[in-house]
Write a protein that holds these residues in place. Structure first.
Motif, mmCIF file in Angstrom:
data_model
loop_
_atom_site.group_PDB
_atom_site.id
_atom_site.type_symbol
_atom_site.label_atom_id
_atom_site.label_comp_id
_atom_site.label_asym_id
_atom_site.label_seq_id
_atom_site.Cartn_x
_atom_site.Cartn_y
_atom_site.Cartn_z
ATOM 1 N N PRO A 214 0.702 -0.964 0.016
ATOM 2 C CA PRO A 214 0.135 -0.099 -0.060
ATOM 3 C C PRO A 214 0.765 1.158 -0.017
ATOM 4 C CG PRO A 214 -0.126 -1.033 2.186
ATOM 5 C CD PRO A 214 0.704 -2.047 1.423
ATOM 6 N N ALA A 215 2.127 1.233 0.324
ATOM 7 C CA ALA A 215 2.996 2.486 0.413
ATOM 8 C C ALA A 215 3.537 2.440 -1.176
ATOM 9 C CB ALA A 215 4.152 2.279 1.290
ATOM 10 N N LYS A 216 3.905 1.479 -1.798
ATOM 11 C CA LYS A 216 4.331 1.434 -3.029
ATOM 12 C C LYS A 216 3.236 1.760 -4.275
ATOM 13 C CE LYS A 216 6.900 -1.519 -6.387
ATOM 14 N NZ LYS A 216 7.492 -2.838 -6.795
ATOM 15 N N TYR A 217 2.243 1.312 -3.966
ATOM 16 C CA TYR A 217 1.385 1.429 -5.246
ATOM 17 C C TYR A 217 0.100 2.298 -4.827
ATOM 18 C CZ TYR A 217 3.648 -2.564 -7.133
ATOM 19 O OH TYR A 217 4.545 -3.388 -7.587
ATOM 20 N N GLU A 218 -0.462 3.292 -5.824
ATOM 21 C CA GLU A 218 -1.466 4.097 -5.507
ATOM 22 C C GLU A 218 -2.845 3.249 -5.579
ATOM 23 O OE1 GLU A 218 -3.623 8.277 -7.209
ATOM 24 O OE2 GLU A 218 -1.782 7.306 -8.062
ATOM 25 N N GLY A 219 -3.563 3.413 -4.436
ATOM 26 C CA GLY A 219 -4.750 2.740 -4.403
ATOM 27 C C GLY A 219 -5.424 3.037 -3.176
ATOM 28 N N ASP A 220 -6.507 2.068 -2.859
ATOM 29 C CA ASP A 220 -7.371 2.339 -1.715
ATOM 30 C C ASP A 220 -8.153 1.082 -1.235
ATOM 31 O OD1 ASP A 220 -8.300 3.622 0.361
ATOM 32 O OD2 ASP A 220 -9.408 5.140 -0.826
ATOM 33 N N TRP A 221 -8.410 1.003 0.037
ATOM 34 C CA TRP A 221 -9.304 -0.313 0.432
ATOM 35 C C TRP A 221 -10.853 0.156 0.327
ATOM 36 C CZ3 TRP A 221 -4.699 1.126 3.472
ATOM 37 C CH2 TRP A 221 -3.728 -0.098 3.757
ATOM 38 N N VAL A 222 -11.365 -0.672 0.086
ATOM 39 C CA VAL A 222 -13.027 -0.656 -0.014
ATOM 40 C C VAL A 222 -13.411 -0.121 1.555
ATOM 41 C CG1 VAL A 222 -14.986 -2.043 -0.244
ATOM 42 C CG2 VAL A 222 -13.020 -2.324 -1.787
ATOM 43 N N ALA A 223 -14.477 0.697 1.579
ATOM 44 C CA ALA A 223 -14.789 1.187 2.720
ATOM 45 C C ALA A 223 -16.330 0.226 2.988
ATOM 46 C CB ALA A 223 -15.356 2.750 2.474
ATOM 47 N N PHE A 224 -16.154 -0.664 3.653
ATOM 48 C CA PHE A 224 -17.354 -1.350 4.001
ATOM 49 C C PHE A 224 -17.976 -0.772 5.147
ATOM 50 C CE2 PHE A 224 -14.969 -4.743 1.873
ATOM 51 C CZ PHE A 224 -15.947 -5.569 1.218
ATOM 52 N N PRO A 225 -19.194 -1.342 5.701
ATOM 53 C CA PRO A 225 -19.706 -0.892 6.816
ATOM 54 C C PRO A 225 -18.611 -0.827 8.112
ATOM 55 C CG PRO A 225 -21.411 -1.900 5.674
ATOM 56 C CD PRO A 225 -20.177 -2.196 5.069
ATOM 57 N N GLU A 226 -18.803 -0.066 8.772
ATOM 58 C CA GLU A 226 -17.560 -0.048 10.011
ATOM 59 C C GLU A 226 -17.942 -1.302 10.981
ATOM 60 O OE1 GLU A 226 -15.593 2.761 13.387
ATOM 61 O OE2 GLU A 226 -17.144 3.248 12.093
ATOM 62 N N TYR A 227 -16.641 -1.903 11.182
ATOM 63 C CA TYR A 227 -16.849 -3.274 12.076
ATOM 64 C C TYR A 227 -17.218 -2.737 13.489
ATOM 65 C CZ TYR A 227 -14.993 -6.754 15.226
ATOM 66 O OH TYR A 227 -14.930 -7.496 16.382
ATOM 67 N N THR A 228 -18.220 -3.715 14.150
ATOM 68 C CA THR A 228 -18.390 -3.600 15.547
ATOM 69 C C THR A 228 -18.263 -5.175 16.114
ATOM 70 O OG1 THR A 228 -20.707 -3.900 15.592
ATOM 71 C CG2 THR A 228 -19.734 -1.501 15.474
ATOM 72 N N PRO A 229 -17.893 -5.709 17.194
ATOM 73 C CA PRO A 229 -18.145 -6.856 17.471
ATOM 74 C C PRO A 229 -19.459 -7.573 17.347
ATOM 75 C CG PRO A 229 -16.943 -5.739 19.168
ATOM 76 C CD PRO A 229 -17.357 -4.735 18.331
ATOM 77 N N GLU A 230 -20.516 -6.911 17.617
ATOM 78 C CA GLU A 230 -21.798 -7.277 17.137
ATOM 79 C C GLU A 230 -21.924 -7.569 15.641
ATOM 80 O OE1 GLU A 230 -21.716 -5.046 20.950
ATOM 81 O OE2 GLU A 230 -21.309 -4.452 18.837
ATOM 82 N N CYS A 231 -21.336 -7.014 14.861
ATOM 83 C CA CYS A 231 -21.460 -7.369 13.355
ATOM 84 C C CYS A 231 -21.136 -8.837 13.192
ATOM 85 C CB CYS A 231 -20.518 -6.549 12.635
ATOM 86 S SG CYS A 231 -20.526 -7.163 10.882
#
Length: 317
Positions: A214-231
């Motif tokens: 992730p430092a070498k290449y330009e890109g991004d992580w998919v933004a899923f609904p935020e994790y909680t333990p209940e999920c």
């Protein structure tokens, strides 16, 4: 999550410690068994810890072990120390093991973990709604990531199956038109990434940090609904009222865990393991030396030990 094949020592070989001295002289002479997994950073972390323990006079044995299944060995005392249990994928297994009282959490390594679906920046042209996960639901976006193997579904390249991560469950819970194809090894995962980026070919895959990618290449992580333990534990939580895992992966610490009997059998070694700390910048630089610059894990660890003697000496004194 590699270059286990570059290890100069056999994973099962007992490595003799330095001349016994200090606390180690009064403790058991049996080898302390540290687990090795299948990604470069973990091999580095583990060999640093093993090298420090050797300097303190302990015998060390490196044992190749499954990331999640290793807890069976830690509970029985057949394995003694695991240096990287990621909050992102291993928390559930760690909590089950520590609840038995036979495994203990020795605290954070200092490394901060992130593991999630990742895409190179050029894919935004074909899937303009990214990084929002809902963009993946669009047929045109799924087709942009499809291969002959998965069409009309998109292809998500997951990590080796031993890493866990609940990717299949996430796809089902969020009703994503994607299929998981697992890479056989960490090395294969990142070889495919490099090949795809050189050709500007579609790729959506598991990326983790700390890592060079992730430092070498330009890109991004998919933004899923935020994790909680209940999920993960309560199907009624979240977007899908009938299924768990309808969210992203947790972010957080990378932990050290040990057989509970280590405190009595090798108290000085347990103290050193608790004191061990390293950060993402250091680790990223060492992973780069191995994965990109052709250094061996042994050489990188030896260099770190030389440059940080004052630091690790404090862990064993």
């Amino acid at each position: 999550m590699t270059h286990k094949f570059r290890l100069a020592v056999s994973a099962m070989a007992i490595v003799a410690g330095a001349a016994a001295g200090g606390a180690a002289a009064q403790e058991s002479s049996d080898p302390i068994k540290l687990t090795l997994h299948d990604w470069t950073g973990q091999l580095i972390t583990t060999q640093i810890m093993g090298s420090v323990l050797q300097k303190a006079g302990y015998a060390v044995e490196y044992v190749q072990a499954d990331y999640l299944a290793q807890f069976a060995g830690l509970e029985t005392g057949d394995l003694h120390l695991a240096m990287e249990m990621w909050e992102t994928t291993g928390r559930d297994a760690m909590d089950v093991a520590t609840a038995t009282g036979k495994v203990v959490n020795l605290g954070p390594t200092g490394l901060k973990a992130k593991e999630e679906w990742w895409y190179p920046a050029y894919m935004v042209e074909q899937c303009p709604g990214l990084p929002d996960w809902k963009a993946l639901m669009e047929p045109a976006c799924a087709e942009a990531f499809a291969t002959a193997e998965t069409a009309p579904k998109g292809r998500y390249l997951g990590g080796p199956v031993t890493w866990g991560g609940f990717d299949e469950e996430r796809i089902e819970a969020l009703d994503l038109p994607f299929e998981v194809i697992h890479a056989g090894t960490d090395a294969a995962l990142f070889a495919e990434l490099e090949s795809a980026i050189q050709r500007k070919a579609p790729v959506l895959l598991w990326i983790y940090a700390p890592h060079w990618a992730p430092a070498k290449y330009e890109g991004d992580w998919v933004a899923f609904p935020e994790y909680t333990p209940e999920c993960y534990s309560d199907p009624a939580w979240g977007i899908n009222p009938d299924m768990a895992y309808d969210c992203g992966k947790p972010f957080g610490e990378i932990w050290k865990v040990a057989w509970a009997g280590m405190a009595e059998k090798w108290p000085g070694a347990e103290k050193a393991a608790k004191a061990f700390t390293i950060d993402n910048t250091e680790m990223g630089a060492m992973i780069t030396e191995v994965d990109l610059n052709g250094q061996t894990v042994d050489a990188v660890v030896a260099d770190w030990m030389t440059k940080n003697e004052a630091r690790w000496s404090g862990w064993i004194n």
